[in-house]
Design a protein around this motif. Sequence first.
Motif, mmCIF file in Angstrom:
data_model
loop_
_atom_site.group_PDB
_atom_site.id
_atom_site.type_symbol
_atom_site.label_atom_id
_atom_site.label_comp_id
_atom_site.label_asym_id
_atom_site.label_seq_id
_atom_site.Cartn_x
_atom_site.Cartn_y
_atom_site.Cartn_z
ATOM 1 N N GLN A 70 0.816 -1.209 0.000
ATOM 2 C CA GLN A 70 0.000 0.000 0.000
ATOM 3 C C GLN A 70 0.853 1.263 0.000
ATOM 4 N N MET A 71 2.176 1.110 0.271
ATOM 5 C CA MET A 71 3.070 2.265 0.357
ATOM 6 C C MET A 71 3.825 2.524 -0.943
ATOM 7 N N VAL A 72 3.637 1.666 -1.945
ATOM 8 C CA VAL A 72 4.386 1.818 -3.200
ATOM 9 C C VAL A 72 3.882 3.049 -3.955
ATOM 10 N N PRO A 73 4.768 4.001 -4.266
ATOM 11 C CA PRO A 73 4.346 5.210 -4.986
ATOM 12 C C PRO A 73 3.908 4.895 -6.407
ATOM 13 N N ALA A 74 3.085 5.739 -6.955
ATOM 14 C CA ALA A 74 2.661 5.595 -8.342
ATOM 15 C C ALA A 74 3.885 5.661 -9.248
ATOM 16 N N GLY A 75 3.929 4.766 -10.237
ATOM 17 C CA GLY A 75 5.044 4.722 -11.163
ATOM 18 C C GLY A 75 6.132 3.746 -10.769
ATOM 19 N N PHE A 76 6.011 3.178 -9.568
ATOM 20 C CA PHE A 76 7.015 2.218 -9.105
ATOM 21 C C PHE A 76 6.502 0.783 -9.158
ATOM 22 N N GLU A 77 5.380 0.564 -9.797
ATOM 23 C CA GLU A 77 4.816 -0.784 -9.840
ATOM 24 C C GLU A 77 5.767 -1.786 -10.497
ATOM 25 N N ASP A 78 6.618 -1.316 -11.414
ATOM 26 C CA ASP A 78 7.575 -2.201 -12.080
ATOM 27 C C ASP A 78 8.972 -2.078 -11.481
ATOM 28 N N GLY A 79 9.062 -1.490 -10.293
ATOM 29 C CA GLY A 79 10.346 -1.280 -9.645
ATOM 30 C C GLY A 79 10.814 -2.478 -8.830
ATOM 31 N N VAL A 80 11.936 -2.301 -8.155
ATOM 32 C CA VAL A 80 12.523 -3.346 -7.322
ATOM 33 C C VAL A 80 12.608 -2.847 -5.886
ATOM 34 N N GLY A 81 12.091 -3.641 -4.966
ATOM 35 C CA GLY A 81 12.195 -3.332 -3.549
ATOM 36 C C GLY A 81 13.289 -4.188 -2.922
ATOM 37 N N VAL A 82 14.307 -3.555 -2.369
ATOM 38 C CA VAL A 82 15.408 -4.269 -1.719
ATOM 39 C C VAL A 82 15.167 -4.203 -0.214
ATOM 40 N N VAL A 83 14.981 -5.362 0.404
ATOM 41 C CA VAL A 83 14.586 -5.417 1.810
ATOM 42 C C VAL A 83 15.737 -5.927 2.670
ATOM 43 N N ASP A 84 16.137 -5.114 3.643
ATOM 44 C CA ASP A 84 17.141 -5.508 4.638
ATOM 45 C C ASP A 84 16.378 -6.081 5.836
ATOM 46 N N VAL A 85 16.429 -7.407 5.986
ATOM 47 C CA VAL A 85 15.633 -8.097 7.010
ATOM 48 C C VAL A 85 16.490 -8.362 8.241
ATOM 49 N N GLY A 86 15.955 -8.067 9.420
ATOM 50 C CA GLY A 86 16.659 -8.380 10.656
ATOM 51 C C GLY A 86 16.962 -9.867 10.747
ATOM 52 N N HIS A 87 18.065 -10.224 11.425
ATOM 53 C CA HIS A 87 18.462 -11.632 11.429
ATOM 54 C C HIS A 87 17.346 -12.504 11.998
ATOM 55 N N LEU A 88 17.134 -13.618 11.325
ATOM 56 C CA LEU A 88 15.940 -14.430 11.560
ATOM 57 C C LEU A 88 15.924 -15.131 12.915
ATOM 58 N N GLU A 89 17.083 -15.336 13.520
ATOM 59 C CA GLU A 89 17.099 -15.981 14.827
ATOM 60 C C GLU A 89 16.304 -15.189 15.855
ATOM 61 N N ASP A 90 16.321 -13.844 15.724
ATOM 62 C CA ASP A 90 15.647 -12.989 16.712
ATOM 63 C C ASP A 90 14.472 -12.201 16.153
ATOM 64 N N HIS A 91 14.238 -12.271 14.845
ATOM 65 C CA HIS A 91 13.168 -11.472 14.240
ATOM 66 C C HIS A 91 12.328 -12.352 13.309
ATOM 67 N N GLN A 92 11.850 -13.455 13.842
ATOM 68 C CA GLN A 92 11.167 -14.434 12.995
ATOM 69 C C GLN A 92 9.839 -13.928 12.450
ATOM 70 N N ALA A 93 9.076 -13.184 13.242
ATOM 71 C CA ALA A 93 7.768 -12.713 12.778
ATOM 72 C C ALA A 93 7.920 -11.738 11.615
#
Length: 212
Positions: A70-93
């Motif tokens: 819902q936060m993707v700006p107009a015109g970015f529908e064909d863009g790439v989102g690069v996600v830095d995810v917290g380490h999974l051992e402590d941020h599983q949810a």
Amino acid sequence: MFYIANVSPRSTGKTTNSAWMGHALHERGRRVIGYDADDSRQFSRWQAAGAYPFVVQQAATAAFHMNVPQMVPAGFEDGVGVVDVGHLEDHQAVGASVLRLADLAIVNLPPSMNDVERMEELPLREFIENVAPLRLDSKAPVTWVLLCKAPNGVSEIKQVREYLEDEGYNVFTTVIPAVVKYMRTHEGSEILAKGSVFDELVTEMEERALLP
């Protein structure tokens, strides 16, 4: 939007990899948005101080899969989102929520058997597969391992690669070395990805048809 989730069991330089990957994709002419899905908020701090050519949105929430589209700006529908995810051992949810949306999961892994053991103790494969029933296509996201923070001349790189491939993992040919150029990335760092190993990584991703 095509989402790339940079994940790992523990801290492995994912923020550095996310920042350089985002720049490499941007320099190839792709529309990029960074997502900081780590409570440390390091990725978004680096963007604020470094005048990145793309925005980084804070999104460390177990509702990532619902909120972010819902936060993707107009015109970015064909863009790439690069996600830095917290380490999974402590941020599983949070990690599970990101993987519910991710088109490509990149496991950032130093090439040591100790880190492989941490991956198996999670266990990472089951963690990723368990999100499949929650995804729209009922399939786990495409997953590749990126060997990173790799010292030069270490024979263990070959050992780790062969072990992972024998276990059925996809492993990028590109390896991110433990060099000052990347290890000293921080708030305010100027990043030019052209000619870097991350530029090579994007080329490999394109050649393997991992990007849209």
